[in-house]
Scaffold this motif. Structure first.
Motif, PDB file in Angstrom:
ATOM      1  N   VAL A 229       0.857  -1.206   0.000  1.00 55.85           N
ATOM      2  CA  VAL A 229       0.000   0.000   0.000  1.00 55.85           C
ATOM      3  C   VAL A 229       0.886   1.247   0.000  1.00 55.85           C
ATOM      4  CG1 VAL A 229      -1.677   1.309   1.375  1.00 55.85           C
ATOM      5  CG2 VAL A 229      -1.912  -1.162   1.154  1.00 55.85           C
ATOM      6  N   ALA A 230       0.525   2.218  -0.842  1.00 57.10           N
ATOM      7  CA  ALA A 230       1.323   3.441  -0.944  1.00 57.10           C
ATOM      8  C   ALA A 230       1.428   4.123   0.417  1.00 57.10           C
ATOM      9  CB  ALA A 230       0.682   4.389  -1.958  1.00 57.10           C
ATOM     10  N   SER A 231       2.610   4.683   0.718  1.00 54.99           N
ATOM     11  CA  SER A 231       2.760   5.298   2.037  1.00 54.99           C
ATOM     12  C   SER A 231       1.890   6.555   2.133  1.00 54.99           C
ATOM     13  CB  SER A 231       4.216   5.599   2.338  1.00 54.99           C
ATOM     14  OG  SER A 231       4.629   6.742   1.660  1.00 54.99           O
ATOM     15  N   LYS A 232       1.524   7.138   0.999  1.00 59.14           N
ATOM     16  CA  LYS A 232       0.599   8.276   1.035  1.00 59.14           C
ATOM     17  C   LYS A 232      -0.738   7.855   1.675  1.00 59.14           C
ATOM     18  CE  LYS A 232      -1.387  11.842  -1.989  1.00 59.14           C
ATOM     19  NZ  LYS A 232      -2.750  11.378  -2.364  1.00 59.14           N
ATOM     20  N   ASP A 233      -1.236   6.677   1.287  1.00 58.83           N
ATOM     21  CA  ASP A 233      -2.475   6.181   1.896  1.00 58.83           C
ATOM     22  C   ASP A 233      -2.323   6.051   3.399  1.00 58.83           C
ATOM     23  OD1 ASP A 233      -3.923   5.922  -0.422  1.00 58.83           O
ATOM     24  OD2 ASP A 233      -3.551   3.775  -0.656  1.00 58.83           O
ATOM     25  N   SER A 234      -1.216   5.434   3.844  1.00 60.26           N
ATOM     26  CA  SER A 234      -1.143   5.208   5.282  1.00 60.26           C
ATOM     27  C   SER A 234      -0.918   6.514   6.034  1.00 60.26           C
ATOM     28  CB  SER A 234      -0.151   4.109   5.651  1.00 60.26           C
ATOM     29  OG  SER A 234       1.102   4.378   5.154  1.00 60.26           O
ATOM     30  N   ASP A 235      -0.264   7.494   5.420  1.00 65.18           N
ATOM     31  CA  ASP A 235      -0.168   8.819   6.074  1.00 65.18           C
ATOM     32  C   ASP A 235      -1.563   9.423   6.262  1.00 65.18           C
ATOM     33  OD1 ASP A 235       2.550   8.577   6.080  1.00 65.18           O
ATOM     34  OD2 ASP A 235       2.906   9.983   4.431  1.00 65.18           O
ATOM     35  N   ILE A 236      -2.366   9.355   5.212  1.00 59.73           N
ATOM     36  CA  ILE A 236      -3.736   9.895   5.296  1.00 59.73           C
ATOM     37  C   ILE A 236      -4.513   9.171   6.390  1.00 59.73           C
ATOM     38  CG2 ILE A 236      -5.952  10.008   4.043  1.00 59.73           C
ATOM     39  CD1 ILE A 236      -4.286  10.465   1.460  1.00 59.73           C
ATOM     40  N   VAL A 237      -4.341   7.843   6.440  1.00 60.49           N
ATOM     41  CA  VAL A 237      -5.083   7.030   7.402  1.00 60.49           C
ATOM     42  C   VAL A 237      -4.618   7.313   8.842  1.00 60.49           C
ATOM     43  CG1 VAL A 237      -5.390   4.649   8.178  1.00 60.49           C
ATOM     44  CG2 VAL A 237      -5.781   5.240   5.782  1.00 60.49           C
ATOM     45  N   PHE A 238      -3.320   7.407   9.051  1.00 60.15           N
ATOM     46  CA  PHE A 238      -2.829   7.700  10.409  1.00 60.15           C
ATOM     47  C   PHE A 238      -3.360   9.041  10.892  1.00 60.15           C
ATOM     48  CE2 PHE A 238       0.876   4.670   9.791  1.00 60.15           C
ATOM     49  CZ  PHE A 238       0.468   3.803  10.778  1.00 60.15           C
ATOM     50  N   GLN A 239      -3.389  10.025   9.998  1.00 57.46           N
ATOM     51  CA  GLN A 239      -3.891  11.337  10.409  1.00 57.46           C
ATOM     52  C   GLN A 239      -5.384  11.283  10.711  1.00 57.46           C
ATOM     53  OE1 GLN A 239      -2.483  14.272   7.543  1.00 57.46           O
ATOM     54  NE2 GLN A 239      -0.392  13.493   7.827  1.00 57.46           N
ATOM     55  N   SER A 240      -6.106  10.563   9.867  1.00 59.39           N
ATOM     56  CA  SER A 240      -7.552  10.433  10.086  1.00 59.39           C
ATOM     57  C   SER A 240      -7.825   9.701  11.408  1.00 59.39           C
ATOM     58  CB  SER A 240      -8.169   9.664   8.901  1.00 59.39           C
ATOM     59  OG  SER A 240      -9.498   9.308   9.162  1.00 59.39           O
ATOM     60  N   TYR A 241      -7.085   8.617  11.640  1.00 54.74           N
ATOM     61  CA  TYR A 241      -7.295   7.852  12.876  1.00 54.74           C
ATOM     62  C   TYR A 241      -6.938   8.698  14.095  1.00 54.74           C
ATOM     63  CZ  TYR A 241      -7.831   3.472  15.513  1.00 54.74           C
ATOM     64  OH  TYR A 241      -8.271   2.481  16.369  1.00 54.74           O
ATOM     65  N   GLY A 242      -5.906   9.496  13.951  1.00 54.25           N
ATOM     66  CA  GLY A 242      -5.520  10.399  15.037  1.00 54.25           C
ATOM     67  C   GLY A 242      -6.624  11.388  15.393  1.00 54.25           C
ATOM     68  N   ARG A 243      -7.416  11.778  14.415  1.00 49.35           N
ATOM     69  CA  ARG A 243      -8.525  12.715  14.683  1.00 49.35           C
ATOM     70  C   ARG A 243      -9.709  12.019  15.345  1.00 49.35           C
ATOM     71  NH1 ARG A 243      -6.750  14.634   9.430  1.00 49.35           N
ATOM     72  NH2 ARG A 243      -8.264  13.286   8.387  1.00 49.35           N
ATOM     73  N   CYS A 244      -9.722  10.679  15.333  1.00 49.14           N
ATOM     74  CA  CYS A 244     -10.881   9.923  15.831  1.00 49.14           C
ATOM     75  C   CYS A 244     -10.617   9.091  17.073  1.00 49.14           C
ATOM     76  CB  CYS A 244     -11.378   8.965  14.745  1.00 49.14           C
ATOM     77  SG  CYS A 244     -11.980   9.783  13.266  1.00 49.14           S
ATOM     78  N   CYS A 245      -9.420   8.488  17.168  1.00 43.58           N
ATOM     79  CA  CYS A 245      -9.261   7.356  18.091  1.00 43.58           C
ATOM     80  C   CYS A 245      -9.033   7.768  19.533  1.00 43.58           C
ATOM     81  CB  CYS A 245      -8.145   6.425  17.611  1.00 43.58           C
ATOM     82  SG  CYS A 245      -6.496   7.082  17.909  1.00 43.58           S
ATOM     83  N   ASN A 246      -8.861   9.069  19.801  1.00 42.12           N
ATOM     84  CA  ASN A 246      -8.696   9.477  21.197  1.00 42.12           C
ATOM     85  C   ASN A 246     -10.022   9.740  21.885  1.00 42.12           C
ATOM     86  OD1 ASN A 246      -5.891   9.239  21.310  1.00 42.12           O
ATOM     87  ND2 ASN A 246      -5.691  11.163  20.181  1.00 42.12           N
ATOM     88  N   ASN A 247     -11.079   9.595  21.119  1.00 38.43           N
ATOM     89  CA  ASN A 247     -12.410   9.848  21.649  1.00 38.43           C
ATOM     90  C   ASN A 247     -13.145   8.512  21.778  1.00 38.43           C
ATOM     91  OD1 ASN A 247     -14.932  10.735  22.241  1.00 38.43           O
ATOM     92  ND2 ASN A 247     -15.077  12.198  20.541  1.00 38.43           N
ATOM     93  N   GLU A 248     -13.434   8.117  23.012  1.00 39.57           N
ATOM     94  CA  GLU A 248     -14.055   6.805  23.201  1.00 39.57           C
ATOM     95  C   GLU A 248     -15.403   6.703  22.485  1.00 39.57           C
ATOM     96  OE1 GLU A 248     -14.437   5.347  27.245  1.00 39.57           O
ATOM     97  OE2 GLU A 248     -14.714   3.292  26.480  1.00 39.57           O
ATOM     98  N   ILE A 249     -16.061   7.861  22.298  1.00 43.22           N
ATOM     99  CA  ILE A 249     -17.351   7.856  21.583  1.00 43.22           C
ATOM    100  C   ILE A 249     -17.215   7.237  20.194  1.00 43.22           C
ATOM    101  CG2 ILE A 249     -19.267   9.294  20.759  1.00 43.22           C
ATOM    102  CD1 ILE A 249     -18.967   9.381  23.748  1.00 43.22           C
ATOM    103  N   PHE A 250     -16.050   7.406  19.584  1.00 45.69           N
ATOM    104  CA  PHE A 250     -15.829   6.802  18.272  1.00 45.69           C
ATOM    105  C   PHE A 250     -16.068   5.289  18.338  1.00 45.69           C
ATOM    106  CE2 PHE A 250     -13.037   4.634  15.260  1.00 45.69           C
ATOM    107  CZ  PHE A 250     -13.417   5.224  14.063  1.00 45.69           C
ATOM    108  N   PHE A 251     -15.505   4.645  19.356  1.00 45.77           N
ATOM    109  CA  PHE A 251     -15.601   3.181  19.462  1.00 45.77           C
ATOM    110  C   PHE A 251     -16.991   2.747  19.940  1.00 45.77           C
ATOM    111  CE2 PHE A 251     -11.176   4.375  19.567  1.00 45.77           C
ATOM    112  CZ  PHE A 251     -10.666   3.555  18.578  1.00 45.77           C
ATOM    113  N   ILE A 252     -17.597   3.572  20.786  1.00 41.89           N
ATOM    114  CA  ILE A 252     -18.988   3.292  21.184  1.00 41.89           C
ATOM    115  C   ILE A 252     -19.877   3.327  19.943  1.00 41.89           C
ATOM    116  CG2 ILE A 252     -20.979   4.212  22.473  1.00 41.89           C
ATOM    117  CD1 ILE A 252     -18.959   5.157  24.625  1.00 41.89           C
ATOM    118  N   ASP A 253     -19.728   4.359  19.131  1.00 40.74           N
ATOM    119  CA  ASP A 253     -20.552   4.485  17.918  1.00 40.74           C
ATOM    120  C   ASP A 253     -20.260   3.351  16.934  1.00 40.74           C
ATOM    121  OD1 ASP A 253     -21.725   6.697  18.986  1.00 40.74           O
ATOM    122  OD2 ASP A 253     -20.744   8.145  17.665  1.00 40.74           O
TER     123      ASP A 253
END
Ligand code: HEM
Length: 132
Positions: A1-25
């Motif tokens: 997988v292109a590293s550009k994809d994983s950079d985008i994904v890491f940034q997106s996950y960083g915006r979501c994964c610190n909020n437990e509501i994300f996992f509840i939802d």
């Protein structure tokens, strides 16, 4: 997988994964997608499960960047027909629940972010599903 994809994904996950509501939802959505899936989590400690998934998603993304497959192979084993008996067709529902939850929680979600996620998690999901 292109590293550009994983950079985008890491940034997106960083915006979501610190909020437990994300996992509840995520689990509300995923468990609503089929009564059989709901049933599988009937006796699960969901607080613990949300914590485990936070790491599990990270493993999927790291695998697409070339990390060892050892952790995912052990998830493949726990989910196989002798373990939790997770039917292969349920992984589509898992992916769709994840994408829908990301769309709801990532404030800069876009078609590009969605494609990056789908490409980045596909190989790891296939590894776990394929262990069935
Ligand atoms: C447990 C990740 C797909 C049902 C777990 C655990 C992780 C995990 C990290 C805890 C560790 C373990 O018990 O081995 C993932 C990932 C998936 C996925 C990354 C996507 C590729 C699914 C699907 C189902 C499912 C599609 C369908 C119902 C379960 C169940 C447990 C579990 C029932 C055990 C819950 C308990 O301890 O009571 N999963 N999982 N998983 N997963 Fe998954």
């Amino acid at each position: 997988v292109a590293s550009k994809d994983s950079d985008i994904v890491f940034q997106s996950y960083g915006r979501c994964c610190n909020n437990e509501i994300f996992f509840i939802d995520f689990y509300d959505r995923f468990m609503s997608s089929s009564p059989a899936i709901f049933e599988r989590f009937r006796e699960t400690d969901m607080k613990q499960q949300r914590h485990l998934l936070r790491n599990g998603i990270m493993q999927l993304v790291l695998y697409s960047r070339g990390m060892s497959d050892a952790k995912l192979r052990s998830l493949g084993k726990s989910h196989d027909r002798h373990g939790y008996n997770i039917r292969p067709e349920w992984y589509e529902l898992w992916i769709e629940a994840l994408i829908a939850t990301l769309r709801e929680h990532d404030p800069v979600f876009s078609p590009e972010v969605e494609t990056a996620w789908r490409r980045a998690i596909a190989p790891g999901v296939e590894l776990i599903r394929g262990a069935y």
